[in-house]
Design a protein around this motif. Structure first.
Motif, PDB file in Angstrom:
ATOM      1  N   ASP A 188     -74.598 -19.523  12.219  1.00 39.28           N
ATOM      2  CA  ASP A 188     -73.444 -19.013  11.483  1.00 39.28           C
ATOM      3  C   ASP A 188     -72.179 -19.816  11.806  1.00 39.28           C
ATOM      4  O   ASP A 188     -71.405 -20.161  10.909  1.00 39.28           O
ATOM      5  N   LEU A 189     -71.980 -20.112  13.085  1.00 37.61           N
ATOM      6  CA  LEU A 189     -70.777 -20.847  13.491  1.00 37.61           C
ATOM      7  C   LEU A 189     -70.766 -22.257  12.933  1.00 37.61           C
ATOM      8  O   LEU A 189     -69.712 -22.782  12.559  1.00 37.61           O
ATOM      9  N   THR A 190     -71.928 -22.885  12.893  1.00 35.75           N
ATOM     10  CA  THR A 190     -72.016 -24.249  12.354  1.00 35.75           C
ATOM     11  C   THR A 190     -71.624 -24.264  10.874  1.00 35.75           C
ATOM     12  O   THR A 190     -70.924 -25.174  10.403  1.00 35.75           O
ATOM     13  N   LYS A 191     -72.052 -23.234  10.141  1.00 39.50           N
ATOM     14  CA  LYS A 191     -71.756 -23.161   8.709  1.00 39.50           C
ATOM     15  C   LYS A 191     -70.266 -22.953   8.436  1.00 39.50           C
ATOM     16  O   LYS A 191     -69.708 -23.530   7.496  1.00 39.50           O
ATOM     17  N   ILE A 192     -69.615 -22.118   9.239  1.00 38.50           N
ATOM     18  CA  ILE A 192     -68.217 -21.779   8.957  1.00 38.50           C
ATOM     19  C   ILE A 192     -67.223 -22.662   9.689  1.00 38.50           C
ATOM     20  O   ILE A 192     -66.012 -22.524   9.482  1.00 38.50           O
ATOM     21  N   ALA A 193     -67.704 -23.584  10.525  1.00 45.88           N
ATOM     22  CA  ALA A 193     -66.797 -24.441  11.297  1.00 45.88           C
ATOM     23  C   ALA A 193     -65.774 -25.158  10.417  1.00 45.88           C
ATOM     24  O   ALA A 193     -64.571 -25.183  10.753  1.00 45.88           O
ATOM     25  N   PRO A 194     -66.162 -25.751   9.270  1.00 47.63           N
ATOM     26  CA  PRO A 194     -65.153 -26.428   8.433  1.00 47.63           C
ATOM     27  C   PRO A 194     -64.062 -25.472   7.941  1.00 47.63           C
ATOM     28  O   PRO A 194     -62.882 -25.850   7.898  1.00 47.63           O
ATOM     29  N   LEU A 199     -58.392 -23.413   8.452  1.00 50.64           N
ATOM     30  CA  LEU A 199     -57.428 -22.361   8.776  1.00 50.64           C
ATOM     31  C   LEU A 199     -56.553 -22.762   9.953  1.00 50.64           C
ATOM     32  O   LEU A 199     -55.345 -22.492   9.966  1.00 50.64           O
ATOM     33  N   LYS A 200     -57.142 -23.412  10.928  1.00 48.79           N
ATOM     34  CA  LYS A 200     -56.388 -23.849  12.110  1.00 48.79           C
ATOM     35  C   LYS A 200     -55.265 -24.801  11.696  1.00 48.79           C
ATOM     36  O   LYS A 200     -54.105 -24.665  12.142  1.00 48.79           O
ATOM     37  N   LYS A 201     -55.572 -25.756  10.853  1.00 50.53           N
ATOM     38  CA  LYS A 201     -54.550 -26.716  10.413  1.00 50.53           C
ATOM     39  C   LYS A 201     -53.461 -26.021   9.593  1.00 50.53           C
ATOM     40  O   LYS A 201     -52.275 -26.325   9.726  1.00 50.53           O
ATOM     41  N   GLN A 202     -53.867 -25.077   8.742  1.00 50.92           N
ATOM     42  CA  GLN A 202     -52.899 -24.370   7.913  1.00 50.92           C
ATOM     43  C   GLN A 202     -51.908 -23.575   8.765  1.00 50.92           C
ATOM     44  O   GLN A 202     -50.693 -23.600   8.513  1.00 50.92           O
ATOM     45  N   TYR A 203     -52.424 -22.870   9.769  1.00 54.21           N
ATOM     46  CA  TYR A 203     -51.547 -22.030  10.581  1.00 54.21           C
ATOM     47  C   TYR A 203     -50.749 -22.833  11.599  1.00 54.21           C
ATOM     48  O   TYR A 203     -49.643 -22.431  11.980  1.00 54.21           O
ATOM     49  N   GLU A 210     -44.586 -15.238  15.466  1.00 48.79           N
ATOM     50  CA  GLU A 210     -45.499 -14.196  15.929  1.00 48.79           C
ATOM     51  C   GLU A 210     -46.717 -14.167  15.010  1.00 48.79           C
ATOM     52  O   GLU A 210     -46.671 -14.708  13.893  1.00 48.79           O
ATOM     53  N   PRO A 211     -47.794 -13.559  15.453  1.00 46.13           N
ATOM     54  CA  PRO A 211     -49.019 -13.560  14.636  1.00 46.13           C
ATOM     55  C   PRO A 211     -48.810 -12.886  13.274  1.00 46.13           C
ATOM     56  O   PRO A 211     -48.063 -11.910  13.160  1.00 46.13           O
ATOM     57  N   GLU A 212     -49.467 -13.416  12.287  1.00 48.22           N
ATOM     58  CA  GLU A 212     -49.409 -12.841  10.943  1.00 48.22           C
ATOM     59  C   GLU A 212     -50.445 -11.736  10.823  1.00 48.22           C
ATOM     60  O   GLU A 212     -51.605 -11.914  11.183  1.00 48.22           O
ATOM     61  N   MET A 213     -50.024 -10.566  10.306  1.00 45.48           N
ATOM     62  CA  MET A 213     -50.946  -9.457  10.085  1.00 45.48           C
ATOM     63  C   MET A 213     -51.631  -9.648   8.742  1.00 45.48           C
ATOM     64  O   MET A 213     -50.974  -9.880   7.723  1.00 45.48           O
ATOM     65  N   ILE A 214     -52.951  -9.559   8.737  1.00 46.00           N
ATOM     66  CA  ILE A 214     -53.729  -9.748   7.507  1.00 46.00           C
ATOM     67  C   ILE A 214     -54.526  -8.482   7.227  1.00 46.00           C
ATOM     68  O   ILE A 214     -55.244  -7.979   8.097  1.00 46.00           O
ATOM     69  N   TYR A 215     -54.385  -7.979   5.992  1.00 50.60           N
ATOM     70  CA  TYR A 215     -55.094  -6.773   5.585  1.00 50.60           C
ATOM     71  C   TYR A 215     -56.138  -7.115   4.525  1.00 50.60           C
ATOM     72  O   TYR A 215     -56.047  -8.135   3.858  1.00 50.60           O
ATOM     73  N   GLY A 216     -57.104  -6.242   4.369  1.00 47.74           N
ATOM     74  CA  GLY A 216     -58.182  -6.490   3.426  1.00 47.74           C
ATOM     75  C   GLY A 216     -59.444  -6.901   4.158  1.00 47.74           C
ATOM     76  O   GLY A 216     -59.456  -7.070   5.382  1.00 47.74           O
ATOM     77  N   LYS A 217     -60.512  -7.049   3.409  1.00 48.93           N
ATOM     78  CA  LYS A 217     -61.789  -7.432   3.998  1.00 48.93           C
ATOM     79  C   LYS A 217     -61.772  -8.919   4.342  1.00 48.93           C
ATOM     80  O   LYS A 217     -61.666  -9.770   3.460  1.00 48.93           O
ATOM     81  N   PRO A 218     -61.862  -9.267   5.625  1.00 43.04           N
ATOM     82  CA  PRO A 218     -61.788 -10.679   6.017  1.00 43.04           C
ATOM     83  C   PRO A 218     -63.118 -11.395   5.842  1.00 43.04           C
ATOM     84  O   PRO A 218     -64.181 -10.785   5.899  1.00 43.04           O
ATOM     85  N   SER A 219     -63.048 -12.697   5.627  1.00 44.78           N
ATOM     86  CA  SER A 219     -64.259 -13.512   5.578  1.00 44.78           C
ATOM     87  C   SER A 219     -64.766 -13.724   7.003  1.00 44.78           C
ATOM     88  O   SER A 219     -64.051 -13.481   7.983  1.00 44.78           O
ATOM     89  N   ASN A 220     -65.990 -14.195   7.123  1.00 47.28           N
ATOM     90  CA  ASN A 220     -66.539 -14.485   8.452  1.00 47.28           C
ATOM     91  C   ASN A 220     -65.709 -15.554   9.155  1.00 47.28           C
ATOM     92  O   ASN A 220     -65.497 -15.496  10.372  1.00 47.28           O
ATOM     93  N   ALA A 221     -65.242 -16.526   8.382  1.00 44.93           N
ATOM     94  CA  ALA A 221     -64.423 -17.593   8.970  1.00 44.93           C
ATOM     95  C   ALA A 221     -63.114 -17.034   9.507  1.00 44.93           C
ATOM     96  O   ALA A 221     -62.658 -17.427  10.594  1.00 44.93           O
ATOM     97  N   LEU A 222     -62.500 -16.117   8.766  1.00 41.90           N
ATOM     98  CA  LEU A 222     -61.232 -15.541   9.212  1.00 41.90           C
ATOM     99  C   LEU A 222     -61.423 -14.672  10.446  1.00 41.90           C
ATOM    100  O   LEU A 222     -60.582 -14.680  11.359  1.00 41.90           O
ATOM    101  N   ILE A 223     -62.524 -13.937  10.500  1.00 45.88           N
ATOM    102  CA  ILE A 223     -62.814 -13.128  11.687  1.00 45.88           C
ATOM    103  C   ILE A 223     -62.932 -14.020  12.922  1.00 45.88           C
ATOM    104  O   ILE A 223     -62.367 -13.732  13.985  1.00 45.88           O
ATOM    105  N   GLU A 224     -63.666 -15.120  12.771  1.00 42.02           N
ATOM    106  CA  GLU A 224     -63.850 -16.031  13.898  1.00 42.02           C
ATOM    107  C   GLU A 224     -62.533 -16.684  14.275  1.00 42.02           C
ATOM    108  O   GLU A 224     -62.211 -16.847  15.461  1.00 42.02           O
ATOM    109  N   PHE A 225     -61.735 -17.056  13.256  1.00 42.13           N
ATOM    110  CA  PHE A 225     -60.444 -17.694  13.504  1.00 42.13           C
ATOM    111  C   PHE A 225     -59.517 -16.746  14.275  1.00 42.13           C
ATOM    112  O   PHE A 225     -58.822 -17.165  15.213  1.00 42.13           O
ATOM    113  N   ALA A 226     -59.504 -15.466  13.890  1.00 43.69           N
ATOM    114  CA  ALA A 226     -58.654 -14.493  14.566  1.00 43.69           C
ATOM    115  C   ALA A 226     -59.045 -14.313  16.030  1.00 43.69           C
ATOM    116  O   ALA A 226     -58.196 -14.087  16.889  1.00 43.69           O
TER     117      ALA A 226
END
Length: 241
Positions: A188-194, A199-203, A210-226
């Motif tokens: 799973d991690l290998t697939k979502i690494a890109p 996301l890392k570059k964007q943020y 301070e950290p940005e609060m994100i609401y809604g159903k997150p993607s697997n990539a966003l969960i890992e990024f958080a």
């Protein structure tokens, strides 16, 4: 009368977590396997290309390890002995409060019949029960939607079974569970690494105070990024307060 809340007839066997020490040892052994080393190399390459920080491949990053154990007994020893007693009345019924099958062992037919007659139809759900004496269904009051009478009989049979004696999972079972857990996680991690790298570059470019609060159903990539970069985002749940 003997009454005990029991598990659903569709429940699985007991599932056990390895301790942190056992999980660390099992992961270490799994990482020595050639097929796992190949997967680790692919993961590390994808992680490096995405410019993501190196992580120790241990329980904190890979997660806990689950190992199947023997099925947990539905009744304690006195309860099993009474459930096997052919001179007593067994009422197996669907509990409207828990939505699962229960068993009560009663000393008289009068009490058993009163219990059975107290069970009423529940709209859209399984309800009712049966009385068993000497291994034979002597009365039934069933309002079934999904279950069948055989499920109630099987539940009684399971409740009578003595639990398996065992000292828990062996090294082979632990290694297999660790290998499966590690391979699933790294795949799973290998697939979502890109996506995580993007996301890392964007943020990083946002220069947030301070950290940005994100609401809604997150993607697997966003969960890992958080989890990797809590300084950039926090997941606030499905709905805004």
């Amino acid at each position: 009368p003997f009454l005990l809340k029991l598990f659903s007839v569709h429940g699985d066997g007991k599932m056990g977590y390895l301790s942190d020490e056992e999980a660390a040892a099992a992961y270490a052994a799994a990482k020595a396997l050639p097929e796992v080393q190949t997967m680790i190399a692919k993961f590390q390459e994808a992680w490096s290309v995405a410019e993501l920080p190196e992580r120790d491949l241990g329980p904190d990053f890979l997660g806990p390890i689950f190992v199947d154990g023997p099925e947990e007994p539905l009744l304690d020893r006195p309860g099993r002995e009474r459930a096997r007693d052919h001179g007593l009345w067994q009422v197996i019924f669907n509990d409207p409060d828990s939505g699962s099958l229960n068993l009560t062992t009663l000393d008289s037919e009068t009490d058993a019949t009163a219990k059975l007659n107290s069970l009423n139809k529940v709209e859209g759900e399984d309800a009712g029960g049966i009385i068993v004496k000497g291994g034979v269904v002597v009365k039934a009051r069933l309002f079934l939607k999904y279950l069948q009478q055989e499920d109630f009989i099987e539940f009684l049979q399971r409740a009578c079974v003595e639990p398996e004696e065992g000292a828990g999972p062996g090294d082979e079972e632990k290694l297999q569970a660790a290998q499966e857990s590690l391979q699933d996680r790294l795949s799973d991690l290998t697939k979502i690494a890109p996506q995580v790298g993007k996301l890392k570059k964007q943020y990083e470019a946002k220069n947030l105070a301070e950290p940005e609060m994100i609401y809604g159903k997150p993607s697997n990539a966003l969960i890992e990024f958080a989890q990797l970069f809590p300084q950039y985002v926090r997941l606030g749940g499905c709905m805004m307060p």
